[in-house]
Motif scaffolding. Structure first.
Motif, PDB file in Angstrom:
ATOM      1  N   MET A  40      -9.437  -6.551   1.016  1.00 23.78           N
ATOM      2  CA  MET A  40     -10.618  -6.671   1.874  1.00 23.78           C
ATOM      3  C   MET A  40     -11.865  -7.016   1.061  1.00 23.78           C
ATOM      4  N   GLU A  41     -11.972  -6.484  -0.149  1.00 23.97           N
ATOM      5  CA  GLU A  41     -13.113  -6.832  -0.995  1.00 23.97           C
ATOM      6  C   GLU A  41     -13.077  -8.314  -1.363  1.00 23.97           C
ATOM      7  N   ALA A 101      -8.885   0.298   4.225  1.00 26.67           N
ATOM      8  CA  ALA A 101      -9.267  -0.062   2.860  1.00 26.67           C
ATOM      9  C   ALA A 101      -9.949   1.096   2.143  1.00 26.67           C
ATOM     10  N   SER A 102     -10.604   1.955   2.898  1.00 23.96           N
ATOM     11  CA  SER A 102     -11.310   3.071   2.266  1.00 23.96           C
ATOM     12  C   SER A 102     -10.348   4.122   1.715  1.00 23.96           C
ATOM     13  N   SER A 103      -9.114   4.096   2.176  1.00 21.44           N
ATOM     14  CA  SER A 103      -8.166   5.112   1.717  1.00 21.44           C
ATOM     15  C   SER A 103      -6.983   4.538   0.946  1.00 21.44           C
ATOM     16  N   GLU A 129      -5.838   1.593  -2.188  1.00 22.47           N
ATOM     17  CA  GLU A 129      -6.233   0.644  -3.232  1.00 22.47           C
ATOM     18  C   GLU A 129      -5.860  -0.802  -2.911  1.00 22.47           C
ATOM     19  N   GLU A 130      -4.637  -1.042  -2.468  1.00 17.97           N
ATOM     20  CA  GLU A 130      -4.180  -2.418  -2.235  1.00 17.97           C
ATOM     21  C   GLU A 130      -4.985  -3.090  -1.122  1.00 17.97           C
ATOM     22  N   VAL A 131      -5.124  -2.403  -0.014  1.00 18.42           N
ATOM     23  CA  VAL A 131      -5.869  -2.969   1.119  1.00 18.42           C
ATOM     24  C   VAL A 131      -7.348  -3.096   0.755  1.00 18.42           C
ATOM     25  N   ARG A 132      -7.873  -2.137   0.006  1.00 19.00           N
ATOM     26  CA  ARG A 132      -9.280  -2.203  -0.411  1.00 19.00           C
ATOM     27  C   ARG A 132      -9.533  -3.467  -1.234  1.00 19.00           C
ATOM     28  N   ARG A 133      -8.661  -3.722  -2.195  1.00 13.09           N
ATOM     29  CA  ARG A 133      -8.828  -4.923  -3.026  1.00 13.09           C
ATOM     30  C   ARG A 133      -8.756  -6.193  -2.194  1.00 13.09           C
ATOM     31  N   THR A 146     -10.881  -2.205   7.589  1.00 16.00           N
ATOM     32  CA  THR A 146     -11.908  -1.685   6.684  1.00 16.00           C
ATOM     33  C   THR A 146     -11.718  -0.186   6.472  1.00 16.00           C
ATOM     34  N   GLN A 156       0.827  -1.206   0.000  1.00 13.64           N
ATOM     35  CA  GLN A 156       0.000   0.000   0.000  1.00 13.64           C
ATOM     36  C   GLN A 156       0.861   1.255   0.000  1.00 13.64           C
TER      37      GLN A 156
END
Length: 119
Positions: free
Chosen positions: A107-108, A97-99, A101-105, A94, A52
């Motif tokens: 977690m999704e 993840a909202s801020s 891209e890597e963590v968001r992907r 979470t 990230q």
């Protein structure tokens, strides 16, 4: 924080090496306990935190601590897991993840599996 570019990626070194090694060791224990899908989710999440961009050292260390805690919780029998701490860690990830891209992907893709750690 020291970064070394390797084949287009970034290697996070220095103070994170031991932390990452400990997380990987704990994740290996999750596999040995017969939860390969959960172990894969944790590994993907750990890698996402490493990759990230835009994280400061403290924030990255905190997120890696969270991944490490989830891995430890996954090795703990469900009746002995601290539900409140697991929820807090998942909530922190979470928010991260909202801020990012890597963590968001991660977690999704793996959030449902990771929420399975909740007792």
């Amino acid at each position: 924080m020291s970064h070394v570019s390797i084949s287009g990626g970034t290697f996070i070194g220095g103070q994170f090496a031991t932390q990452i090694e400990n997380i990987n060791s704990t994740i290996a224990g999750v596999v040995q306990q017969g939860s390969p899908q959960l172990a894969e989710a944790l590994q993907v999440l750990r890698q996402a935190v490493q990759d990230q961009g835009g994280l400061g050292d403290d924030e990255r260390a905190d997120l890696l601590d969270n991944v490490g805690y989830l891995a430890q919780a996954a090795q703990t029998p469900p009746e002995r897991r601290n539900r409140g701490l697991v929820r807090s860690v998942l909530a922190a990830l979470t928010v991260a993840a909202s801020s990012g891209e890597e963590v968001r992907r991660a977690m999704e893709a793996w959030g449902g599996v990771l929420h399975g750690i909740l007792p």
